[in-house]
Design a protein around this motif. Sequence first.
Motif, PDB file in Angstrom:
ATOM      1  N   LYS A  18       0.829  -1.211   0.000  1.00 48.13           N
ATOM      2  CA  LYS A  18       0.000   0.000   0.000  1.00 48.13           C
ATOM      3  C   LYS A  18       0.863   1.261   0.000  1.00 48.13           C
ATOM      4  O   LYS A  18       0.693   2.144  -0.846  1.00 48.13           O
ATOM      5  N   SER A  19       1.790   1.353   0.959  1.00 48.85           N
ATOM      6  CA  SER A  19       2.643   2.537   1.049  1.00 48.85           C
ATOM      7  C   SER A  19       3.562   2.647  -0.155  1.00 48.85           C
ATOM      8  O   SER A  19       3.854   3.753  -0.639  1.00 48.85           O
ATOM      9  N   TYR A  44       2.253  14.041   2.634  1.00 48.50           N
ATOM     10  CA  TYR A  44       2.228  12.661   3.141  1.00 48.50           C
ATOM     11  C   TYR A  44       2.197  12.728   4.664  1.00 48.50           C
ATOM     12  O   TYR A  44       3.160  13.151   5.304  1.00 48.50           O
ATOM     13  N   ALA A  85       2.470  10.836   7.858  1.00 48.98           N
ATOM     14  CA  ALA A  85       3.013   9.558   8.317  1.00 48.98           C
ATOM     15  C   ALA A  85       2.677   9.364   9.785  1.00 48.98           C
ATOM     16  O   ALA A  85       3.213  10.059  10.656  1.00 48.98           O
ATOM     17  N   ASP A 131      -1.359   7.855   6.234  1.00 49.54           N
ATOM     18  CA  ASP A 131      -0.848   6.496   6.458  1.00 49.54           C
ATOM     19  C   ASP A 131      -0.562   6.294   7.956  1.00 49.54           C
ATOM     20  O   ASP A 131       0.486   6.654   8.447  1.00 49.54           O
ATOM     21  N   SER A 132      -1.497   5.708   8.699  1.00 43.66           N
ATOM     22  CA  SER A 132      -2.786   5.216   8.292  1.00 43.66           C
ATOM     23  C   SER A 132      -3.862   5.837   9.178  1.00 43.66           C
ATOM     24  O   SER A 132      -3.557   6.450  10.196  1.00 43.66           O
ATOM     25  N   ILE A 179      -5.086   5.304   3.890  1.00 41.84           N
ATOM     26  CA  ILE A 179      -4.648   3.913   3.985  1.00 41.84           C
ATOM     27  C   ILE A 179      -5.277   3.297   5.225  1.00 41.84           C
ATOM     28  O   ILE A 179      -5.218   3.877   6.321  1.00 41.84           O
TER      29      ILE A 179
END
Length: 456
Positions: free
Chosen positions: A102-103, A120, A122, A170-171, A211
């Motif tokens: 996924k990542s 992004y 994280a 994510d996520s 995600i």
Amino acid sequence: MAKSTVRYICSACGAVSLKYQGRCFECQSWGTLVETHAEEPDAKTRKKRPAGSIPEVQNLDDTPPEGFHRLMTGIGELDRVLGGGLMEASAILVGGEPGIGKSTLMIQLVPRLAGKKVLYVAGEESPNQIRERARRLSIKAPNLRLVSEVALERILDAIANEQPEMVIVDSIQTVYSSDYQSSAGTITQIRECAASLIRAAKEQNFILLIIGHITKEGSLAGPKALEHMVDTVIQFEGENYQRYRIVRSVKNRFGPTNEIGVFKMEEDGLTEVSNPSEFFISDRRTDVPGTAVLAGIEGSRALMVEVQALVSRTGYSMPQRISTGFDLKRIAIILAVLEKRLQFQTAGQDVFVKIAGGLKLVEPAADLAIAAAVASGLQDKPCNPTACCCGEIGLSGELRAISDGERRIREAVHLGFKSIVLPESNTRELKASIKKLPIRIHGCRTLHEALEAMGV
């Protein structure tokens, strides 16, 4: 003072119960009710009705037509799954098991969107870990901004400050809001945090990619709490130790559902598989009983898929029925039809069914391939290696019509099959161009005729 109320929310379907029960009253799942604490405001703090003028109501015919604006990712298989690219101001949920890619797919997506600022978020990795993955995959993305944060309020502030055109979270299970007492990953936190992020995406007009983790049962954690909120749900299928990855659209408001994309995991990341049919039937053995080739349809794509069945005498009092990639209840129905209508003796036999390549078949047309593979295994006689089949089996042993028969025939010709077995109703109105193709088309009314045409 606000009053705290205990609620029990089902992690499988999202149903709310006032008291704990071992079984959810809505979806009948056991042990899925999770305790949550909801704050009920008192009369003094209760929010008042928002003031303002009456909202404008428009007629459908009076609305000026506005075309859909899609952003092509440059990854053909992903664009196919998304229905033609990323839609502006849309929310996309990406699910899959840990380590399945996924990542990696999200990181590979960024450099293809040159000129688009991507943020992004994280929650599970540090920025240095993400940089190390990018170096390993030889990815250079000057348009990627990294933020390591799990507090929802701070994430929203970062989004407002950066003004990105795409946000990757994510996520979602790591994000939490201080407005709720429950810990990160609970149903309440997942639902409310996702709702706030989706609201921000609609208001600020950026693409949101979320995600999500997969539970032990193979479904998205808190699935119903998220699936109805987002615009698109794409999910990785297969095992993370396999070389190939299958991405399927489970829900898509802007395109077809059940569309699949096939990727191959290499040292430099995920690469597209241009012809998935060759992948699914590349290693099959034609001289072994218990195999059949299905001419299937996944989304808008025709695929040739190998179906394997192993039938052996059981050493237990109750025969085993084990399936990988196919519904076990449908296998029980097919075995009952074989035994009742065609006098195949499946009692006292273990039956194992597997769909090669890690694909999960859901379409009714797969019934005939399952029956042919099982019958081949029972009689210890291989199917015709140059034949493929498709058809839905009725309880009286008849073959019922299926969809997209012509596309299945064209794919069979493309891969060199000499004959295809279809329900008779699908052969009545074939185009003249289809009839001229170099393949023999068998239109069968019953399962018995179809198995004879398959050589078993």
